[in-house]
Write a protein that holds these residues in place. Structure first.
Motif, PDB file in Angstrom:
ATOM      1  N   VAL A 209      38.703 -24.003 -75.834  1.00  0.00           N
ATOM      2  CA  VAL A 209      38.574 -22.862 -74.933  1.00  0.00           C
ATOM      3  C   VAL A 209      38.280 -23.356 -73.526  1.00  0.00           C
ATOM      4  O   VAL A 209      37.444 -24.247 -73.335  1.00  0.00           O
ATOM      5  N   ASP A 210      38.939 -22.764 -72.528  1.00  0.00           N
ATOM      6  CA  ASP A 210      38.723 -23.098 -71.112  1.00  0.00           C
ATOM      7  C   ASP A 210      38.899 -21.823 -70.293  1.00  0.00           C
ATOM      8  O   ASP A 210      40.015 -21.471 -69.929  1.00  0.00           O
ATOM      9  N   THR A 211      37.787 -21.104 -70.031  1.00  0.00           N
ATOM     10  CA  THR A 211      37.890 -19.845 -69.291  1.00  0.00           C
ATOM     11  C   THR A 211      37.323 -19.993 -67.886  1.00  0.00           C
ATOM     12  O   THR A 211      36.423 -20.794 -67.637  1.00  0.00           O
ATOM     13  N   ARG A 212      37.871 -19.181 -66.999  1.00  0.00           N
ATOM     14  CA  ARG A 212      37.377 -19.072 -65.621  1.00  0.00           C
ATOM     15  C   ARG A 212      37.567 -17.623 -65.192  1.00  0.00           C
ATOM     16  O   ARG A 212      38.676 -17.098 -65.279  1.00  0.00           O
ATOM     17  N   TYR A 213      36.474 -17.001 -64.743  1.00  0.00           N
ATOM     18  CA  TYR A 213      36.576 -15.617 -64.298  1.00  0.00           C
ATOM     19  C   TYR A 213      35.400 -15.262 -63.406  1.00  0.00           C
ATOM     20  O   TYR A 213      34.536 -16.099 -63.138  1.00  0.00           O
ATOM     21  N   THR A 214      35.384 -14.014 -62.921  1.00  0.00           N
ATOM     22  CA  THR A 214      34.380 -13.586 -61.947  1.00  0.00           C
ATOM     23  C   THR A 214      33.564 -12.435 -62.501  1.00  0.00           C
ATOM     24  O   THR A 214      34.102 -11.517 -63.132  1.00  0.00           O
ATOM     25  N   LEU A 215      32.265 -12.508 -62.225  1.00  0.00           N
ATOM     26  CA  LEU A 215      31.336 -11.451 -62.596  1.00  0.00           C
ATOM     27  C   LEU A 215      30.882 -10.730 -61.334  1.00  0.00           C
ATOM     28  O   LEU A 215      30.765 -11.341 -60.266  1.00  0.00           O
ATOM     29  N   ARG A 216      30.612  -9.445 -61.461  1.00  0.00           N
ATOM     30  CA  ARG A 216      29.935  -8.702 -60.395  1.00  0.00           C
ATOM     31  C   ARG A 216      28.660  -8.144 -61.011  1.00  0.00           C
ATOM     32  O   ARG A 216      28.710  -7.363 -61.969  1.00  0.00           O
ATOM     33  N   THR A 217      27.507  -8.565 -60.471  1.00  0.00           N
ATOM     34  CA  THR A 217      26.229  -8.129 -61.022  1.00  0.00           C
ATOM     35  C   THR A 217      25.987  -6.660 -60.702  1.00  0.00           C
ATOM     36  O   THR A 217      26.631  -6.083 -59.822  1.00  0.00           O
ATOM     37  N   HIS A 218      25.023  -6.095 -61.382  1.00  0.00           N
ATOM     38  CA  HIS A 218      24.676  -4.678 -61.190  1.00  0.00           C
ATOM     39  C   HIS A 218      24.279  -4.363 -59.751  1.00  0.00           C
ATOM     40  O   HIS A 218      24.411  -3.239 -59.298  1.00  0.00           O
ATOM     41  N   ASP A 219      23.836  -5.396 -59.007  1.00  0.00           N
ATOM     42  CA  ASP A 219      23.405  -5.196 -57.621  1.00  0.00           C
ATOM     43  C   ASP A 219      24.383  -5.794 -56.605  1.00  0.00           C
ATOM     44  O   ASP A 219      24.053  -6.015 -55.458  1.00  0.00           O
ATOM     45  N   GLY A 220      25.630  -6.040 -57.037  1.00  0.00           N
ATOM     46  CA  GLY A 220      26.698  -6.370 -56.108  1.00  0.00           C
ATOM     47  C   GLY A 220      26.965  -7.836 -55.820  1.00  0.00           C
ATOM     48  O   GLY A 220      27.832  -8.143 -55.006  1.00  0.00           O
ATOM     49  N   ALA A 221      26.282  -8.753 -56.486  1.00  0.00           N
ATOM     50  CA  ALA A 221      26.562 -10.175 -56.283  1.00  0.00           C
ATOM     51  C   ALA A 221      27.799 -10.578 -57.076  1.00  0.00           C
ATOM     52  O   ALA A 221      28.074 -10.031 -58.142  1.00  0.00           O
ATOM     53  N   HIS A 222      28.553 -11.546 -56.554  1.00  0.00           N
ATOM     54  CA  HIS A 222      29.705 -12.097 -57.268  1.00  0.00           C
ATOM     55  C   HIS A 222      29.357 -13.493 -57.770  1.00  0.00           C
ATOM     56  O   HIS A 222      28.799 -14.309 -57.023  1.00  0.00           O
ATOM     57  N   VAL A 223      29.676 -13.737 -59.025  1.00  0.00           N
ATOM     58  CA  VAL A 223      29.360 -14.997 -59.691  1.00  0.00           C
ATOM     59  C   VAL A 223      30.613 -15.497 -60.390  1.00  0.00           C
ATOM     60  O   VAL A 223      31.249 -14.762 -61.149  1.00  0.00           O
ATOM     61  N   TYR A 224      30.956 -16.746 -60.120  1.00  0.00           N
ATOM     62  CA  TYR A 224      32.060 -17.418 -60.805  1.00  0.00           C
ATOM     63  C   TYR A 224      31.490 -18.039 -62.072  1.00  0.00           C
ATOM     64  O   TYR A 224      30.442 -18.680 -62.043  1.00  0.00           O
ATOM     65  N   ILE A 225      32.160 -17.820 -63.205  1.00  0.00           N
ATOM     66  CA  ILE A 225      31.713 -18.387 -64.468  1.00  0.00           C
ATOM     67  C   ILE A 225      32.857 -19.177 -65.095  1.00  0.00           C
ATOM     68  O   ILE A 225      34.019 -18.768 -65.019  1.00  0.00           O
ATOM     69  N   THR A 226      32.500 -20.309 -65.682  1.00  0.00           N
ATOM     70  CA  THR A 226      33.447 -21.064 -66.500  1.00  0.00           C
ATOM     71  C   THR A 226      32.813 -21.254 -67.874  1.00  0.00           C
ATOM     72  O   THR A 226      31.594 -21.427 -67.984  1.00  0.00           O
ATOM     73  N   THR A 227      33.628 -21.167 -68.892  1.00  0.00           N
ATOM     74  CA  THR A 227      33.153 -21.506 -70.229  1.00  0.00           C
ATOM     75  C   THR A 227      34.109 -22.527 -70.828  1.00  0.00           C
ATOM     76  O   THR A 227      35.303 -22.528 -70.544  1.00  0.00           O
ATOM     77  N   SER A 228      33.537 -23.382 -71.629  1.00  0.00           N
ATOM     78  CA  SER A 228      34.315 -24.382 -72.342  1.00  0.00           C
ATOM     79  C   SER A 228      33.755 -24.437 -73.751  1.00  0.00           C
ATOM     80  O   SER A 228      32.532 -24.358 -73.935  1.00  0.00           O
ATOM     81  N   GLY A 229      34.627 -24.535 -74.721  1.00  0.00           N
ATOM     82  CA  GLY A 229      34.102 -24.548 -76.070  1.00  0.00           C
ATOM     83  C   GLY A 229      35.160 -24.795 -77.111  1.00  0.00           C
ATOM     84  O   GLY A 229      36.273 -25.244 -76.818  1.00  0.00           O
ATOM     85  N   VAL A 230      34.800 -24.443 -78.337  1.00  0.00           N
ATOM     86  CA  VAL A 230      35.656 -24.724 -79.484  1.00  0.00           C
ATOM     87  C   VAL A 230      35.521 -23.597 -80.507  1.00  0.00           C
ATOM     88  O   VAL A 230      34.447 -23.022 -80.680  1.00  0.00           O
TER      89      VAL A 230
ATOM     90  N   PHE B  99      27.856 -21.644 -63.910  1.00  0.00           N
ATOM     91  CA  PHE B  99      27.918 -20.550 -62.950  1.00  0.00           C
ATOM     92  C   PHE B  99      27.947 -21.098 -61.536  1.00  0.00           C
ATOM     93  O   PHE B  99      27.434 -22.189 -61.268  1.00  0.00           O
ATOM     94  N   GLU B 100      28.527 -20.290 -60.625  1.00  0.00           N
ATOM     95  CA  GLU B 100      28.563 -20.662 -59.215  1.00  0.00           C
ATOM     96  C   GLU B 100      28.506 -19.389 -58.375  1.00  0.00           C
ATOM     97  O   GLU B 100      29.274 -18.452 -58.597  1.00  0.00           O
ATOM     98  N   THR B 101      27.576 -19.375 -57.427  1.00  0.00           N
ATOM     99  CA  THR B 101      27.453 -18.251 -56.510  1.00  0.00           C
ATOM    100  C   THR B 101      26.779 -18.700 -55.228  1.00  0.00           C
ATOM    101  O   THR B 101      26.057 -19.696 -55.222  1.00  0.00           O
ATOM    102  N   GLY B 102      27.029 -17.965 -54.158  1.00  0.00           N
ATOM    103  CA  GLY B 102      26.348 -18.194 -52.891  1.00  0.00           C
ATOM    104  C   GLY B 102      25.319 -17.117 -52.598  1.00  0.00           C
ATOM    105  O   GLY B 102      24.656 -17.148 -51.557  1.00  0.00           O
ATOM    106  N   ASP B 103      25.162 -16.159 -53.507  1.00  0.00           N
ATOM    107  CA  ASP B 103      24.218 -15.063 -53.308  1.00  0.00           C
ATOM    108  C   ASP B 103      22.793 -15.558 -53.554  1.00  0.00           C
ATOM    109  O   ASP B 103      22.490 -16.061 -54.640  1.00  0.00           O
ATOM    110  N   ASP B 104      21.929 -15.404 -52.554  1.00  0.00           N
ATOM    111  CA  ASP B 104      20.555 -15.917 -52.634  1.00  0.00           C
ATOM    112  C   ASP B 104      19.806 -15.430 -53.866  1.00  0.00           C
ATOM    113  O   ASP B 104      18.988 -16.162 -54.427  1.00  0.00           O
ATOM    114  N   ARG B 105      20.080 -14.225 -54.313  1.00  0.00           N
ATOM    115  CA  ARG B 105      19.361 -13.665 -55.461  1.00  0.00           C
ATOM    116  C   ARG B 105      19.698 -14.364 -56.772  1.00  0.00           C
ATOM    117  O   ARG B 105      18.927 -14.282 -57.741  1.00  0.00           O
TER     118      ARG B 105
END
Length: 149
Positions: free
Chosen positions: A64-85, A115-121
């Motif tokens: 498994v090799d996923t890459r996608y974007t999350l938007r938190t309940h308070d508006g932050a954007h977070v890049y997530i990657t997962t790797s697995g089997v 995870f990767e984000t530039g949002d201070d929170r």
């Protein structure tokens, strides 16, 4: 080292795009069309636009090799990657491939998350590794992610 509950993810999937066999195995791409996540420190929506670029190996094991974007309940954007089997018996993998509901205890599906984000929170996520136990349904992957502390 401890496991701290991070969030439960429900990732909605499009149909499988089968690219055929390559030297690494059968390449498939599954686009992510949405979803949600909820946990004690992290909740919100899975945004459409990412994908799982997976390889099915000769023994049926899936890398498994996923890459996608999350938007938190308070508006932050977070890049997530997962790797697995994911692997299991040929019979169980066949049932999963047909879109049948299969108890996750019948197969092995584990991930690690970055995870990767530039949002201070949420800068703490940039320094957090998570592991997850996952389950595959016909159009959804669900997983419980735990931060390694």
């Amino acid at each position: 080292m401890n496991l701290e509950p991070l969030a439960t993810f429900h990732v909605e999937l499009d149909s499988i795009l089968d690219l055929g066999d390559s030297q690494w195995g059968r390449r498939r791409v599954i686009n992510i069309v949405g979803g949600s996540f909820d946990g004690p420190r992290l909740s919100g929506a899975v945004l459409p636009g990412g994908a799982d670029w997976q390889v099915v190996h000769a023994d049926g094991t899936i890398s498994v090799d996923t890459r996608y974007t999350l938007r938190t309940h308070d508006g932050a954007h977070v890049y997530i990657t997962t790797s697995g089997v994911r692997h299991g018996s040929p019979e169980v993998l066949g049932r999963l491939a047909r879109g049948e509901d299969v108890d996750p205890s019948e197969y092995y599906f584990r991930l690690h998350c970055r995870f990767e984000t530039g949002d201070d929170r949420y800068l703490w996520l940039n320094r957090t590794l998570a592991v997850a136990s996952a389950a595959r349904k016909a159009t959804v992957v669900s997983y419980d992610a735990y931060a390694l502390t």
